[in-house]
Design a protein around this motif. Structure first.
Motif, mmCIF file in Angstrom:
data_model
loop_
_atom_site.group_PDB
_atom_site.id
_atom_site.type_symbol
_atom_site.label_atom_id
_atom_site.label_comp_id
_atom_site.label_asym_id
_atom_site.label_seq_id
_atom_site.Cartn_x
_atom_site.Cartn_y
_atom_site.Cartn_z
ATOM 1 N N GLY A 1 -2.385 35.765 -28.952
ATOM 2 C CA GLY A 1 -2.292 34.457 -28.324
ATOM 3 C C GLY A 1 -3.370 33.536 -28.870
ATOM 4 N N ALA A 2 -2.973 32.364 -29.302
ATOM 5 C CA ALA A 2 -3.938 31.387 -29.801
ATOM 6 C C ALA A 2 -4.658 30.714 -28.633
ATOM 7 C CB ALA A 2 -3.233 30.338 -30.651
ATOM 8 N N LEU A 3 -5.959 30.513 -28.784
ATOM 9 C CA LEU A 3 -6.731 29.815 -27.759
ATOM 10 C C LEU A 3 -6.969 28.357 -28.124
ATOM 11 C CD1 LEU A 3 -9.425 32.516 -26.853
ATOM 12 C CD2 LEU A 3 -7.120 32.196 -25.936
ATOM 13 N N HIS A 4 -6.472 27.954 -29.279
ATOM 14 C CA HIS A 4 -6.592 26.570 -29.736
ATOM 15 C C HIS A 4 -5.229 26.102 -30.233
ATOM 16 C CE1 HIS A 4 -11.013 26.779 -29.619
ATOM 17 N NE2 HIS A 4 -10.872 27.986 -30.142
ATOM 18 N N LYS A 5 -4.819 24.907 -29.862
ATOM 19 C CA LYS A 5 -3.507 24.392 -30.252
ATOM 20 C C LYS A 5 -3.363 24.240 -31.748
ATOM 21 C CE LYS A 5 -2.417 21.947 -25.949
ATOM 22 N NZ LYS A 5 -2.165 20.639 -25.314
ATOM 23 N N GLU A 6 -4.488 24.027 -32.454
ATOM 24 C CA GLU A 6 -4.398 23.816 -33.895
ATOM 25 C C GLU A 6 -4.105 25.101 -34.671
ATOM 26 O OE1 GLU A 6 -8.869 23.609 -32.764
ATOM 27 O OE2 GLU A 6 -6.921 23.001 -31.924
ATOM 28 N N ILE A 7 -4.180 26.260 -33.999
ATOM 29 C CA ILE A 7 -3.774 27.513 -34.648
ATOM 30 C C ILE A 7 -2.254 27.601 -34.528
ATOM 31 C CG2 ILE A 7 -3.926 30.022 -34.643
ATOM 32 C CD1 ILE A 7 -6.730 29.785 -33.509
ATOM 33 N N ALA A 8 -1.580 27.324 -35.616
ATOM 34 C CA ALA A 8 -0.125 27.197 -35.593
ATOM 35 C C ALA A 8 0.552 28.541 -35.369
ATOM 36 C CB ALA A 8 0.364 26.586 -36.904
ATOM 37 N N GLU A 9 1.755 28.495 -34.815
ATOM 38 C CA GLU A 9 2.527 29.718 -34.618
ATOM 39 C C GLU A 9 2.836 30.349 -35.973
ATOM 40 O OE1 GLU A 9 6.934 27.884 -33.907
ATOM 41 O OE2 GLU A 9 5.395 27.426 -32.405
ATOM 42 N N GLY A 10 2.670 31.664 -36.011
ATOM 43 C CA GLY A 10 2.901 32.392 -37.245
ATOM 44 C C GLY A 10 1.713 32.424 -38.188
ATOM 45 N N ARG A 11 0.639 31.712 -37.854
ATOM 46 C CA ARG A 11 -0.550 31.684 -38.714
ATOM 47 C C ARG A 11 -1.201 33.064 -38.767
ATOM 48 N NH1 ARG A 11 -4.542 27.799 -40.176
ATOM 49 N NH2 ARG A 11 -5.720 28.769 -41.864
ATOM 50 N N LEU A 12 -1.570 33.513 -39.968
ATOM 51 C CA LEU A 12 -2.248 34.788 -40.108
ATOM 52 C C LEU A 12 -3.736 34.625 -39.789
ATOM 53 C CD1 LEU A 12 -0.742 36.483 -43.286
ATOM 54 C CD2 LEU A 12 0.029 36.565 -40.913
ATOM 55 N N TYR B 220 -6.875 32.529 -41.381
ATOM 56 C CA TYR B 220 -7.976 31.937 -40.620
ATOM 57 C C TYR B 220 -8.782 33.095 -40.037
ATOM 58 C CZ TYR B 220 -10.269 29.224 -36.876
ATOM 59 O OH TYR B 220 -11.177 28.648 -36.040
ATOM 60 N N SER B 221 -10.098 33.098 -40.231
ATOM 61 C CA SER B 221 -10.932 34.156 -39.674
ATOM 62 C C SER B 221 -11.551 33.690 -38.360
ATOM 63 C CB SER B 221 -12.032 34.565 -40.656
ATOM 64 O OG SER B 221 -12.890 33.477 -40.951
ATOM 65 N N THR B 222 -11.653 34.607 -37.401
ATOM 66 C CA THR B 222 -12.120 34.212 -36.074
ATOM 67 C C THR B 222 -12.567 35.428 -35.272
ATOM 68 O OG1 THR B 222 -11.485 33.099 -34.018
ATOM 69 C CG2 THR B 222 -9.783 34.411 -35.099
ATOM 70 N N LYS B 223 -13.377 35.192 -34.278
ATOM 71 C CA LYS B 223 -13.605 36.215 -33.270
ATOM 72 C C LYS B 223 -12.349 36.331 -32.411
ATOM 73 C CE LYS B 223 -18.589 35.410 -32.642
ATOM 74 N NZ LYS B 223 -19.641 34.983 -31.661
ATOM 75 N N GLY C 89 -11.016 32.601 -31.214
ATOM 76 C CA GLY C 89 -9.866 31.749 -31.465
ATOM 77 C C GLY C 89 -8.579 32.313 -30.922
ATOM 78 N N VAL C 90 -8.579 33.636 -30.613
ATOM 79 C CA VAL C 90 -7.349 34.296 -30.185
ATOM 80 C C VAL C 90 -7.655 35.355 -29.129
ATOM 81 C CG1 VAL C 90 -6.200 33.915 -32.400
ATOM 82 C CG2 VAL C 90 -7.498 36.026 -32.039
ATOM 83 N N PHE D 131 -4.938 42.542 -39.271
ATOM 84 C CA PHE D 131 -4.723 41.101 -39.231
ATOM 85 C C PHE D 131 -3.745 40.799 -38.104
ATOM 86 C CE2 PHE D 131 -1.292 42.101 -42.354
ATOM 87 C CZ PHE D 131 -0.235 41.399 -41.804
ATOM 88 N N LEU D 132 -3.790 39.593 -37.621
ATOM 89 C CA LEU D 132 -2.970 39.152 -36.497
ATOM 90 C C LEU D 132 -2.122 37.970 -36.935
ATOM 91 C CD1 LEU D 132 -5.913 39.125 -33.928
ATOM 92 C CD2 LEU D 132 -4.152 40.887 -34.076
ATOM 93 N N TYR D 133 -1.094 37.667 -36.161
ATOM 94 C CA TYR D 133 -0.349 36.435 -36.374
ATOM 95 C C TYR D 133 -0.154 35.762 -35.018
ATOM 96 C CZ TYR D 133 3.474 39.774 -35.469
ATOM 97 O OH TYR D 133 4.269 40.764 -34.948
ATOM 98 N N ALA D 134 -0.355 34.456 -35.003
ATOM 99 C CA ALA D 134 -0.327 33.711 -33.745
ATOM 100 C C ALA D 134 1.092 33.610 -33.209
ATOM 101 C CB ALA D 134 -0.908 32.317 -33.951
ATOM 102 N N ALA D 135 1.248 33.916 -31.931
ATOM 103 C CA ALA D 135 2.549 33.804 -31.272
ATOM 104 C C ALA D 135 2.464 32.740 -30.181
ATOM 105 C CB ALA D 135 2.972 35.151 -30.704
ATOM 106 N N ASP D 136 2.095 33.143 -28.955
ATOM 107 C CA ASP D 136 1.980 32.177 -27.865
ATOM 108 C C ASP D 136 0.635 31.456 -27.943
ATOM 109 O OD1 ASP D 136 0.877 34.729 -27.330
ATOM 110 O OD2 ASP D 136 0.787 34.317 -25.196
ATOM 111 N N CYS D 137 0.457 30.463 -27.078
ATOM 112 C CA CYS D 137 -0.763 29.660 -27.072
ATOM 113 C C CYS D 137 -1.232 29.462 -25.637
ATOM 114 C CB CYS D 137 -0.516 28.310 -27.736
ATOM 115 S SG CYS D 137 -1.998 27.259 -27.828
ATOM 116 N N LEU D 138 -2.547 29.703 -25.422
ATOM 117 C CA LEU D 138 -3.141 29.557 -24.092
ATOM 118 C C LEU D 138 -4.132 28.401 -24.037
ATOM 119 C CD1 LEU D 138 -2.496 32.767 -24.589
ATOM 120 C CD2 LEU D 138 -3.817 33.076 -22.519
#
Length: 251
Positions: free
Chosen positions: A108-119, A162-165, A189-190, A212-219
């Motif tokens: 789950g993305a914690l920021h809207k700018e992390i697009a769906e499907g982003r690695l 995108y690298s993130t905690k 970020g996720v 690695f992760l891929y962004a799905a939902d957004c919180l």
């Protein structure tokens, strides 16, 4: 004794994974591990695979497959969600002979700018779970030792990421607004449910575990947007699977 005081570095396990699995001859040392049944079905439909064994969880058989890509033999395993279960199955894969394991799954993305499907490549995991405190000294975050090597591989094959905690939690239904804001303030970020657990197992057992992760939902902003959660386009699944396979050949 609190949970953060449970790490017993020199303590010998009462139950050992090697005594709880049926050994498999010539077990592949490199394993791709996915959390998605849909990606697993896609993999089975597109590649020539052989089932070489199975692990068991909740009374269900979880097949282990072997396949060859660019002349390299690898394994493929569809694990279960959650830190405790995926960590136990990781212990069993290691007991069978796995040396290098690449995990990939949604978050789950914690920021809207992390697009769906982003690695995304997690570099540290907030330990909001119970497994890691049995495999590593207490700390708020577990540093992911394999992150830099994984990022180098993605750079080499020209894959954007995108690298993130990340925030690893056991409590999917207790991701509160206050805790979300704390994690975002610390650089997460996720959010997902396994990273701290599987990484702590890998680091304790001296095996190379990558993820690695891929962004799905957004919180973001305490508002849940399901986005592609559960409805990812097939072509996106295919691209993510291919990236995972290409990375695994270079581990």
């Amino acid at each position: 004794m609190s949970i953060i005081d449970t790490f017993d570095f020199n303590g010998e396990e009462i139950i050992k994974a090697k005594n709880n699995v049926q050994m498999i001859k010539n077990f592949p040392t490199t394993i791709l591990v996915v959390f998605s049944a849909k990606i697993c079905r896609l993999f089975l439909s597109k590649y020539d695979v052989t089932q070489i064994g199975a692990l068991f969880a909740g009374g269900q058989e979880l097949p282990i497959y072997q396949f060859e890509y660019c002349g390299i033999k690898m394994g493929f395993f569809n694990t279960i969600m959650g830190g405790a279960g995926s960590a136990a199955l990781l212990e069993e894969l290691i007991a069978l002979g796995a040396e290098k394991l690449l995990y990939f799954g949604s978050c789950g993305a914690l920021h809207k700018e992390i697009a769906e499907g982003r690695l995304l490549v997690p570099t540290a995991a907030y330990r909001d779970e119970g497994v890691s405190y049995h495999y590593a000294e207490a700390s708020d975050y577990l540093e992911i030792e394999t992150a830099s090597a994984l990022m180098q591989i993605l750079d080499d094959i020209h894959i954007s990421y995108y690298s993130t905690k990340t925030w690893t939690t056991d409590a999917f239904y207790r991701e509160t607004s206050r805790n979300l804001e704390k994690r975002k303030a610390e650089g997460c970020g996720v959010v997902e449910m396994e990273c701290a657990s599987i990484m702590s197992v890998g680091q304790f057992r001296n095996k190379k575990v990558y993820q690695f992760l891929y962004a799905a939902d957004c919180l973001a902003d305490s508002d849940w947007d399901k986005r592609i959660l559960g409805s990812m386009p097939t072509d996106l699944r295919e691209r993510i699977l291919l990236v995972a396979i290409e990375v695994a050949t270079r581990l």
